[in-house]
Design a protein around this motif. Sequence first.
Motif, PDB file in Angstrom:
ATOM      1  N   ARG A   1       0.848  -1.194   0.000  1.00  0.00           N
ATOM      2  CA  ARG A   1       0.000   0.000   0.000  1.00  0.00           C
ATOM      3  C   ARG A   1       0.878   1.235   0.000  1.00  0.00           C
ATOM      4  O   ARG A   1       1.666   1.454   0.919  1.00  0.00           O
ATOM      5  CB  ARG A   1      -0.873  -0.020   1.248  1.00  0.00           C
ATOM      6  CG  ARG A   1      -2.063   0.826   1.153  1.00  0.00           C
ATOM      7  CD  ARG A   1      -3.145   0.097   0.389  1.00  0.00           C
ATOM      8  NE  ARG A   1      -4.320   0.942   0.382  1.00  0.00           N
ATOM      9  CZ  ARG A   1      -5.069   1.124  -0.655  1.00  0.00           C
ATOM     10  NH1 ARG A   1      -4.814   0.492  -1.774  1.00  0.00           N
ATOM     11  NH2 ARG A   1      -6.113   1.904  -0.604  1.00  0.00           N
ATOM     12  N   LEU A   2       0.758   2.048  -1.029  1.00  0.00           N
ATOM     13  CA  LEU A   2       1.549   3.252  -1.220  1.00  0.00           C
ATOM     14  C   LEU A   2       0.638   4.471  -1.155  1.00  0.00           C
ATOM     15  O   LEU A   2      -0.433   4.480  -1.761  1.00  0.00           O
ATOM     16  CB  LEU A   2       2.235   3.192  -2.601  1.00  0.00           C
ATOM     17  CG  LEU A   2       2.942   4.439  -3.115  1.00  0.00           C
ATOM     18  CD1 LEU A   2       4.109   4.818  -2.205  1.00  0.00           C
ATOM     19  CD2 LEU A   2       3.437   4.176  -4.541  1.00  0.00           C
ATOM     20  N   CYS A   3       1.045   5.469  -0.397  1.00  0.00           N
ATOM     21  CA  CYS A   3       0.320   6.738  -0.330  1.00  0.00           C
ATOM     22  C   CYS A   3       1.064   7.745  -1.204  1.00  0.00           C
ATOM     23  O   CYS A   3       2.285   7.873  -1.112  1.00  0.00           O
ATOM     24  CB  CYS A   3       0.260   7.257   1.101  1.00  0.00           C
ATOM     25  SG  CYS A   3      -0.572   6.161   2.251  1.00  0.00           S
ATOM     26  N   LEU A   4       0.326   8.431  -2.046  1.00  0.00           N
ATOM     27  CA  LEU A   4       0.900   9.431  -2.943  1.00  0.00           C
ATOM     28  C   LEU A   4       0.207  10.764  -2.717  1.00  0.00           C
ATOM     29  O   LEU A   4      -1.004  10.813  -2.504  1.00  0.00           O
ATOM     30  CB  LEU A   4       0.721   9.002  -4.400  1.00  0.00           C
ATOM     31  CG  LEU A   4       1.444   7.721  -4.794  1.00  0.00           C
ATOM     32  CD1 LEU A   4       0.913   7.184  -6.112  1.00  0.00           C
ATOM     33  CD2 LEU A   4       2.944   7.972  -4.893  1.00  0.00           C
ATOM     34  N   SER A   5       0.978  11.833  -2.775  1.00  0.00           N
ATOM     35  CA  SER A   5       0.417  13.159  -2.588  1.00  0.00           C
ATOM     36  C   SER A   5       1.217  14.155  -3.416  1.00  0.00           C
ATOM     37  O   SER A   5       2.064  13.765  -4.216  1.00  0.00           O
ATOM     38  CB  SER A   5       0.432  13.542  -1.103  1.00  0.00           C
ATOM     39  OG  SER A   5      -0.321  14.716  -0.882  1.00  0.00           O
TER      40      SER A   5
ATOM     41  N   GLY B   1       4.469   5.340   3.169  1.00  0.00           N
ATOM     42  CA  GLY B   1       3.601   4.270   3.650  1.00  0.00           C
ATOM     43  C   GLY B   1       2.512   4.805   4.557  1.00  0.00           C
ATOM     44  O   GLY B   1       2.468   5.992   4.899  1.00  0.00           O
ATOM     45  N   LEU B   2       1.634   3.908   4.975  1.00  0.00           N
ATOM     46  CA  LEU B   2       0.498   4.290   5.811  1.00  0.00           C
ATOM     47  C   LEU B   2       0.914   4.885   7.155  1.00  0.00           C
ATOM     48  O   LEU B   2       0.203   5.730   7.709  1.00  0.00           O
ATOM     49  CB  LEU B   2      -0.407   3.087   6.045  1.00  0.00           C
ATOM     50  CG  LEU B   2      -1.128   2.551   4.805  1.00  0.00           C
ATOM     51  CD1 LEU B   2      -1.827   1.230   5.127  1.00  0.00           C
ATOM     52  CD2 LEU B   2      -2.113   3.564   4.259  1.00  0.00           C
ATOM     53  N   SER B   3       2.065   4.490   7.688  1.00  0.00           N
ATOM     54  CA  SER B   3       2.488   5.021   8.990  1.00  0.00           C
ATOM     55  C   SER B   3       2.747   6.525   8.911  1.00  0.00           C
ATOM     56  O   SER B   3       2.470   7.253   9.868  1.00  0.00           O
ATOM     57  CB  SER B   3       3.728   4.285   9.505  1.00  0.00           C
ATOM     58  OG  SER B   3       4.838   4.504   8.655  1.00  0.00           O
ATOM     59  N   TYR B   4       3.262   7.005   7.798  1.00  0.00           N
ATOM     60  CA  TYR B   4       3.504   8.446   7.673  1.00  0.00           C
ATOM     61  C   TYR B   4       2.183   9.190   7.520  1.00  0.00           C
ATOM     62  O   TYR B   4       2.039  10.320   8.014  1.00  0.00           O
ATOM     63  CB  TYR B   4       4.443   8.745   6.503  1.00  0.00           C
ATOM     64  CG  TYR B   4       4.829  10.206   6.422  1.00  0.00           C
ATOM     65  CD1 TYR B   4       5.619  10.792   7.409  1.00  0.00           C
ATOM     66  CD2 TYR B   4       4.407  10.998   5.369  1.00  0.00           C
ATOM     67  CE1 TYR B   4       5.973  12.130   7.346  1.00  0.00           C
ATOM     68  CE2 TYR B   4       4.750  12.339   5.299  1.00  0.00           C
ATOM     69  CZ  TYR B   4       5.543  12.899   6.290  1.00  0.00           C
ATOM     70  OH  TYR B   4       5.883  14.235   6.229  1.00  0.00           O
TER      71      TYR B   4
END
Length: 173
Positions: free
Chosen positions: A48-52, A64-67
């Motif tokens: 799972r990758l978070c992009l912004s 990652g989700l922890s950040y």
Amino acid sequence: MEKGPLVAVSDAILYSGNAISVADGKGRFVLPLEMRKQVKQASGGENRLCLSIHMANGCATGFGLSYKQFLYDEVAELERLAREANRPFNGDLERENRLSMIEDVNFDDGGRFFLHPDIKEEVGISDAVVFLGVGLYFQLWDPKALVASPDRPAVIRNKAKRWLDARAAEGGK
């Protein structure tokens, strides 16, 4: 040592290094191996990758989700500090600024992922991306934009320029 909402350096996943990825025939980019391992670790073992979007730098960001949780917790801490100091603070607005642009995407075991079209358009990424590890997250740059950004490290800009020149010599874009 007592921990507050801020992540202790020893607990944080720190991204470093750099790599270039060209979109495959389906438009997917490949997350570099070490960053992929770290994102998976930061996302509880999930791909799972978070992009912004990094509004100040004109690039995208990945983590990652922890950040993502860290960003939320950091706003809660800022709210607490503002309350204690009897200062005004708009926590909802701060959460909007930090969280509303985050897109969660899956990546396969080979690290392939789709970069959300809104993010691509906002930062000008088309068919190639340069990854730069910068600590708690990594940046995703359009190679030409990176080369044109004088505030980025010269060695990285030069690497991207050499890559662009080689690509042009081979008849690429």
